[in-house]
Structure formats: structure tokens, C-alpha cells
Design a protein around this motif. Structure first.
Motif, PDB file in Angstrom:
ATOM      1  N   ALA A 139     -23.329 -11.601  96.017  1.00 34.59           N
ATOM      2  CA  ALA A 139     -24.239 -11.059  97.037  1.00 34.59           C
ATOM      3  C   ALA A 139     -25.646 -11.628  96.858  1.00 34.59           C
ATOM      4  CB  ALA A 139     -24.268  -9.536  96.974  1.00 34.59           C
TER       5      ALA A 139
ATOM      6  N   ALA B 269     -26.929  -2.831  95.614  1.00 35.39           N
ATOM      7  CA  ALA B 269     -25.724  -2.094  95.236  1.00 35.39           C
ATOM      8  C   ALA B 269     -25.286  -1.157  96.359  1.00 35.39           C
ATOM      9  CB  ALA B 269     -25.957  -1.311  93.945  1.00 35.39           C
TER      10      ALA B 269
ATOM     11  N   SER C 159     -18.005 -10.412  90.123  1.00 36.88           N
ATOM     12  CA  SER C 159     -17.192 -10.352  91.338  1.00 36.88           C
ATOM     13  C   SER C 159     -17.955  -9.967  92.595  1.00 36.88           C
ATOM     14  CB  SER C 159     -16.054  -9.335  91.155  1.00 36.88           C
ATOM     15  OG  SER C 159     -15.298  -9.632  90.033  1.00 36.88           O
ATOM     16  N   HIS C 160     -18.969  -9.100  92.455  1.00 36.02           N
ATOM     17  CA  HIS C 160     -19.605  -8.547  93.642  1.00 36.02           C
ATOM     18  C   HIS C 160     -21.117  -8.753  93.710  1.00 36.02           C
ATOM     19  CE1 HIS C 160     -15.817  -6.762  94.714  1.00 36.02           C
ATOM     20  NE2 HIS C 160     -15.724  -6.257  93.494  1.00 36.02           N
ATOM     21  N   LEU C 161     -21.802  -8.464  92.621  1.00 34.97           N
ATOM     22  CA  LEU C 161     -23.263  -8.477  92.658  1.00 34.97           C
ATOM     23  C   LEU C 161     -23.840  -9.888  92.740  1.00 34.97           C
ATOM     24  CD1 LEU C 161     -25.481  -6.315  92.584  1.00 34.97           C
ATOM     25  CD2 LEU C 161     -25.715  -6.810  90.165  1.00 34.97           C
TER      26      LEU C 161
ATOM     27  N   ASP D 256     -20.923  -2.054 102.690  1.00 35.18           N
ATOM     28  CA  ASP D 256     -20.162  -3.167 103.259  1.00 35.18           C
ATOM     29  C   ASP D 256     -18.677  -3.068 102.918  1.00 35.18           C
ATOM     30  OD1 ASP D 256     -22.509  -4.183 104.331  1.00 35.18           O
ATOM     31  OD2 ASP D 256     -22.714  -5.773 102.815  1.00 35.18           O
ATOM     32  N   ARG D 257     -18.372  -2.495 101.772  1.00 31.67           N
ATOM     33  CA  ARG D 257     -16.978  -2.333 101.348  1.00 31.67           C
ATOM     34  C   ARG D 257     -16.387  -1.013 101.852  1.00 31.67           C
ATOM     35  NH1 ARG D 257     -16.169  -3.380  95.249  1.00 31.67           N
ATOM     36  NH2 ARG D 257     -14.029  -3.503  95.962  1.00 31.67           N
TER      37      ARG D 257
ATOM     38  N   VAL E 159     -16.602  -1.467  90.905  1.00 32.20           N
ATOM     39  CA  VAL E 159     -16.878  -1.868  92.294  1.00 32.20           C
ATOM     40  C   VAL E 159     -18.176  -2.650  92.425  1.00 32.20           C
ATOM     41  CG1 VAL E 159     -15.499  -0.018  93.308  1.00 32.20           C
ATOM     42  CG2 VAL E 159     -17.945   0.340  92.948  1.00 32.20           C
ATOM     43  N   LEU E 160     -19.030  -2.598  91.403  1.00 33.60           N
ATOM     44  CA  LEU E 160     -20.280  -3.364  91.420  1.00 33.60           C
ATOM     45  C   LEU E 160     -20.313  -4.425  90.329  1.00 33.60           C
ATOM     46  CD1 LEU E 160     -22.764  -0.425  92.058  1.00 33.60           C
ATOM     47  CD2 LEU E 160     -22.039  -2.167  93.702  1.00 33.60           C
ATOM     48  N   ASP E 161     -19.160  -4.864  89.905  1.00 37.19           N
ATOM     49  CA  ASP E 161     -19.062  -5.873  88.846  1.00 37.19           C
ATOM     50  C   ASP E 161     -19.966  -7.068  89.170  1.00 37.19           C
ATOM     51  OD1 ASP E 161     -17.675  -7.158  86.505  1.00 37.19           O
ATOM     52  OD2 ASP E 161     -17.185  -8.587  88.094  1.00 37.19           O
TER      53      ASP E 161
ATOM     54  N   ILE F 175     -23.757  -3.208  99.131  1.00 39.68           N
ATOM     55  CA  ILE F 175     -22.409  -3.664  98.777  1.00 39.68           C
ATOM     56  C   ILE F 175     -21.404  -2.537  98.983  1.00 39.68           C
ATOM     57  CG2 ILE F 175     -20.920  -4.343  96.833  1.00 39.68           C
ATOM     58  CD1 ILE F 175     -23.356  -5.956  95.767  1.00 39.68           C
ATOM     59  N   LEU F 176     -21.746  -1.332  98.535  1.00 38.28           N
ATOM     60  CA  LEU F 176     -20.842  -0.190  98.689  1.00 38.28           C
ATOM     61  C   LEU F 176     -20.621   0.143 100.165  1.00 38.28           C
ATOM     62  CD1 LEU F 176     -22.201   2.074  95.809  1.00 38.28           C
ATOM     63  CD2 LEU F 176     -20.150   0.634  95.783  1.00 38.28           C
TER      64      LEU F 176
END
Length: 131
Positions: free
Chosen positions: A48, A6, A43-45, A12-13, A38-40, A9-10
């Protein structure tokens, strides 16, 4: 580790620093909603995680850090969204609580022994399994 992923990801964004700065000025509920967006998992987790899986040879997927990301990331959302991505190999989730199953009430993950989550799980407790 879901927490480490997480944070990555934050970063990287390019929103990690923003979130740290705003954490002191927004309510817990606002922060929770922001982080869940933002960590949906869909969509994201999970994308990754899928990226990590394609770049690594593995026999079992181990997921840890569940307690550290609560309530922003919920384990049932990760498991439900991961079904299509990690279906070829077993997944083991280290969960800070209890997994219960009964014919009457179905399966449940009880986070920290306090929060009852009665979502449908295709999981089982491996604690008492023997090879």
C-alpha cells in the motif's frame, strides 16, 4: 500516517466494520493476532505504501502514526520490509520514543521510552543533524 493507512486497508478489504464489532468480544491477544495478520507489513502495508509512492513525486518519505498502530504494526517490521520498496529516497520515521545506538548493544528503538526493541536498524537519529 500508518494509522490512516491501516484503517484504509481494512476498509478496502471490507473488514473494518467486522473488526470494530468483534473488538468488544475477543481478548486483546486475539485481536492483536488478527490485526497483525490482516495488516502484515510484507503482504499488505508495504504494498500500500509502494502504491502511494509510485503515484506521488517526493524527495523524502515521512512515516508517522507509529504509536497509534502499536502493537498491531511494529516499526521494525515496517522498516525492514520497506528497504526494498523505498530505497531510492530517504525515509524519516516519527517515532514516539528513543532511538539508541552503542557499539556494545547495537541499535534499538525504545517505544514510548518503555519497550526495548533490539532489532537491527540501518537507521540513525536525525535530531542532532545539521544541514
Amino acid at each position: 500516517n500508518l494509522y490512516d493507512l491501516a484503517v484504509q486497508i481494512l476498509k478496502d478489504r471490507d473488514i473494518w466494520t467486522q473488526i470494530l464489532e468483534m473488538e468488544v468480544s475477543v481478548s486483546k491477544e486475539e485481536l492483536k493476532e488478527l490485526m497483525q495478520g490482516v495488516l502484515d507489513p510484507a503482504s499488505h502495508l508495504v504494498p500500500a505504501i509502494a502504491e502511494k509512492l509510485t503515484s506521488t513525486d517526493f524527495d523524502v518519505l515521512f512515516i508517522s502514526g507509529v504509536g497509534e498502530v502499536f502493537p498491531y504494526i511494529r516499526s521494525h517490521n515496517v522498516l525492514n520490509n520497506l528497504q526494498s520498496t523505498a530505497k531510492e529516497k530517504p525515509t524519516v520515521m516519527f517515532f514516539p520514543g528513543a532511538y539508541t545506538h552503542s557499539l556494545e548493544s547495537g541499535a534499538s528503538l525504545d517505544l514510548f521510552g518503555r519497550l526495548h526493541d533490539d532489532k537491527y536498524y540501518r537507521a540513525f537519529n536525525i535530531f542532532h543533524c545539521q544541514a
